[in-house]
Motif scaffolding. Structure first.
Motif, PDB file in Angstrom:
ATOM      1  N   LEU A   1       0.817  -1.211   0.000  1.00  0.00           N
ATOM      2  CA  LEU A   1       0.000   0.000   0.000  1.00  0.00           C
ATOM      3  C   LEU A   1       0.853   1.265   0.000  1.00  0.00           C
ATOM      4  CD1 LEU A   1      -2.944  -0.569   2.510  1.00  0.00           C
ATOM      5  CD2 LEU A   1      -3.038  -0.506   0.018  1.00  0.00           C
ATOM      6  N   ARG A   2       0.425   2.237  -0.798  1.00  0.00           N
ATOM      7  CA  ARG A   2       1.032   3.563  -0.761  1.00  0.00           C
ATOM      8  C   ARG A   2       0.410   4.347   0.395  1.00  0.00           C
ATOM      9  NH1 ARG A   2      -0.064   5.443  -6.870  1.00  0.00           N
ATOM     10  NH2 ARG A   2      -1.827   6.303  -5.712  1.00  0.00           N
ATOM     11  N   PRO A   3       1.002   5.482   0.770  1.00  0.00           N
ATOM     12  CA  PRO A   3       0.431   6.292   1.860  1.00  0.00           C
ATOM     13  C   PRO A   3      -1.010   6.720   1.620  1.00  0.00           C
ATOM     14  CG  PRO A   3       2.679   6.971   1.428  1.00  0.00           C
ATOM     15  CD  PRO A   3       2.322   5.990   0.350  1.00  0.00           C
ATOM     16  N   ASP A   4      -1.406   6.861   0.336  1.00  0.00           N
ATOM     17  CA  ASP A   4      -2.776   7.297   0.050  1.00  0.00           C
ATOM     18  C   ASP A   4      -3.787   6.149   0.099  1.00  0.00           C
ATOM     19  OD1 ASP A   4      -2.252   5.885  -2.249  1.00  0.00           O
ATOM     20  OD2 ASP A   4      -2.612   7.542  -3.629  1.00  0.00           O
ATOM     21  N   GLY A   5      -3.310   4.933   0.407  1.00  0.00           N
ATOM     22  CA  GLY A   5      -4.224   3.818   0.550  1.00  0.00           C
ATOM     23  C   GLY A   5      -4.448   3.029  -0.717  1.00  0.00           C
ATOM     24  N   ARG A   6      -3.716   3.331  -1.759  1.00  0.00           N
ATOM     25  CA  ARG A   6      -3.821   2.560  -3.001  1.00  0.00           C
ATOM     26  C   ARG A   6      -2.621   1.623  -3.117  1.00  0.00           C
ATOM     27  NH1 ARG A   6      -5.985   6.281  -8.016  1.00  0.00           N
ATOM     28  NH2 ARG A   6      -8.115   6.581  -7.239  1.00  0.00           N
ATOM     29  N   VAL A   7      -2.816   0.543  -3.876  1.00  0.00           N
ATOM     30  CA  VAL A   7      -1.721  -0.403  -4.091  1.00  0.00           C
ATOM     31  C   VAL A   7      -0.653   0.255  -4.956  1.00  0.00           C
ATOM     32  CG1 VAL A   7      -1.097  -2.612  -5.152  1.00  0.00           C
ATOM     33  CG2 VAL A   7      -3.219  -2.406  -3.854  1.00  0.00           C
ATOM     34  N   ASP A   8       0.601   0.059  -4.598  1.00  0.00           N
ATOM     35  CA  ASP A   8       1.710   0.652  -5.339  1.00  0.00           C
ATOM     36  C   ASP A   8       1.663   0.244  -6.806  1.00  0.00           C
ATOM     37  OD1 ASP A   8       4.763   0.580  -6.289  1.00  0.00           O
ATOM     38  OD2 ASP A   8       4.593   1.971  -4.612  1.00  0.00           O
ATOM     39  N   SER A   9       1.980   1.182  -7.673  1.00  0.00           N
ATOM     40  CA  SER A   9       1.896   0.936  -9.112  1.00  0.00           C
ATOM     41  C   SER A   9       2.806  -0.195  -9.572  1.00  0.00           C
ATOM     42  CB  SER A   9       2.239   2.215  -9.888  1.00  0.00           C
ATOM     43  OG  SER A   9       3.544   2.660  -9.557  1.00  0.00           O
ATOM     44  N   SER A  10       3.878  -0.459  -8.835  1.00  0.00           N
ATOM     45  CA  SER A  10       4.815  -1.516  -9.239  1.00  0.00           C
ATOM     46  C   SER A  10       4.200  -2.906  -9.134  1.00  0.00           C
ATOM     47  CB  SER A  10       6.086  -1.454  -8.386  1.00  0.00           C
ATOM     48  OG  SER A  10       5.800  -1.724  -7.022  1.00  0.00           O
ATOM     49  N   VAL A  11       3.114  -3.028  -8.373  1.00  0.00           N
ATOM     50  CA  VAL A  11       2.479  -4.344  -8.202  1.00  0.00           C
ATOM     51  C   VAL A  11       0.985  -4.313  -8.481  1.00  0.00           C
ATOM     52  CG1 VAL A  11       4.149  -5.252  -6.558  1.00  0.00           C
ATOM     53  CG2 VAL A  11       2.233  -3.896  -5.735  1.00  0.00           C
ATOM     54  N   SER A  12       0.484  -3.206  -8.998  1.00  0.00           N
ATOM     55  CA  SER A  12      -0.963  -3.076  -9.181  1.00  0.00           C
ATOM     56  C   SER A  12      -1.541  -4.166 -10.078  1.00  0.00           C
ATOM     57  CB  SER A  12      -1.300  -1.691  -9.758  1.00  0.00           C
ATOM     58  OG  SER A  12      -0.636  -1.494 -10.996  1.00  0.00           O
ATOM     59  N   VAL A  13      -0.775  -4.597 -11.074  1.00  0.00           N
ATOM     60  CA  VAL A  13      -1.260  -5.619 -11.998  1.00  0.00           C
ATOM     61  C   VAL A  13      -1.115  -7.015 -11.405  1.00  0.00           C
ATOM     62  CG1 VAL A  13      -0.912  -6.685 -14.252  1.00  0.00           C
ATOM     63  CG2 VAL A  13      -0.777  -4.196 -14.025  1.00  0.00           C
ATOM     64  N   ASN A  14      -0.031  -7.258 -10.675  1.00  0.00           N
ATOM     65  CA  ASN A  14       0.282  -8.607 -10.204  1.00  0.00           C
ATOM     66  C   ASN A  14      -0.011  -8.856  -8.723  1.00  0.00           C
ATOM     67  OD1 ASN A  14       1.321  -9.283 -12.784  1.00  0.00           O
ATOM     68  ND2 ASN A  14       3.280  -8.346 -12.265  1.00  0.00           N
ATOM     69  N   ARG A  15      -0.641  -7.903  -8.056  1.00  0.00           N
ATOM     70  CA  ARG A  15      -0.924  -8.048  -6.623  1.00  0.00           C
ATOM     71  C   ARG A  15      -1.626  -9.367  -6.302  1.00  0.00           C
ATOM     72  NH1 ARG A  15      -5.022  -8.515  -3.941  1.00  0.00           N
ATOM     73  NH2 ARG A  15      -6.300  -8.066  -5.767  1.00  0.00           N
ATOM     74  N   LEU A  16      -2.577  -9.746  -7.153  1.00  0.00           N
ATOM     75  CA  LEU A  16      -3.357 -10.961  -6.941  1.00  0.00           C
ATOM     76  C   LEU A  16      -2.459 -12.169  -6.687  1.00  0.00           C
ATOM     77  CD1 LEU A  16      -6.140 -12.533  -7.189  1.00  0.00           C
ATOM     78  CD2 LEU A  16      -5.509 -12.865  -9.596  1.00  0.00           C
TER      79      LEU A  16
END
Length: 229
Positions: free
Chosen positions: A12-27
């Protein structure tokens, strides 16, 4: 705290969103993490073959909502190959992990994106747990702390998501992405049974291979399309 909960904090980034580096592969990463948690608690097993099959060793509840929800979802999928489960949206623990961290007071419900669209953001309410976690991983990377199974699992998953350097930029003390990758590989090789049993190592190896295969399978159509065009 569960491995999957610690992973989510790191992503998670400070704003509460998933970091862009893993946004696609977080699953892939979060399913791998929650399966590791279940395996280390003796709830699932993996067959010893090139493409492991997931079995249910026990349906007894763990008492943790994240694990028990995932276990319930896994029961009808027993006998499936690990690689297919890593990429299965039905097993995505995101909602229950977020809810667990909200209950613990680690996260707080924020606002949606622009104009009220998108999912609700969940920024940290209490930054202390992540600070402690990052300090722990920094010590492991520096060699000042013996790596526990959770540490090795987190580092391996982040590396398999190709996000270890982006997520742990400060914790790796200026090391390059290549050097951090080598360090994670070294830690994994040096501490194959950090949890005191062979289970952790076997699960980690199987999950690493399954994550890599699942991500490659997901990327292949895009690679082919780009090549053709």
């Amino acid at each position: 705290m569960l491995i999957v909960e610690e992973l989510h904090m790191l992503l998670l980034r400070p704003d509460g969103r998933v970091d862009s580096s893993v946004s696609v592969n977080r699953l892939y990463g979060e399913i791998a993490a929650v399966l590791t948690d279940l395996a280390l608690r003796g709830r699932i097993t993996l067959t010893d073959e090139r493409h492991p099959v997931v079995g249910i060793a026990s349906t007894e509840p763990t008492g943790h909502p994240v694990l028990d929800t995932t276990l319930e979802r896994l029961i009808p999928l027993r006998g499936k190959r690990l690689q297919s489960l890593i990429a299965r949206p039905k097993l995505d623990p995101l909602e229950v992990v977020v809810e667990s961290l909200l209950v613990q007071g680690v996260l707080i419900r924020g606002e949606r994106g622009f104009f009220g669209w998108g999912s609700v953001r969940t920024p940290e309410s209490d930054p202390a747990p992540e600070r402690v976690l990052r300090a722990r991983l920094a010590d492991v990377i520096a060699g000042d702390r013996v790596a526990a199974r959770a540490d090795l699992s987190l580092l391996s998953i982040l590396q398999n998501l190709n996000a270890a350097h982006a997520i742990l930029r400060e914790e790796c003390a200026g090391a390059s992405a290549r050097d951090l990758k080598k360090r994670i590989e070294q830690l994994t090789a040096e501490s194959p049974q950090a949890d005191g049993t062979a289970v952790g190592d076997a699960v980690a190896n199987a999950l690493n291979a399954a994550m890599a295969a699942a991500m490659m399978a997901a990327m292949t159509p895009a690679i082919v399309a780009a090549t053709v065009s």
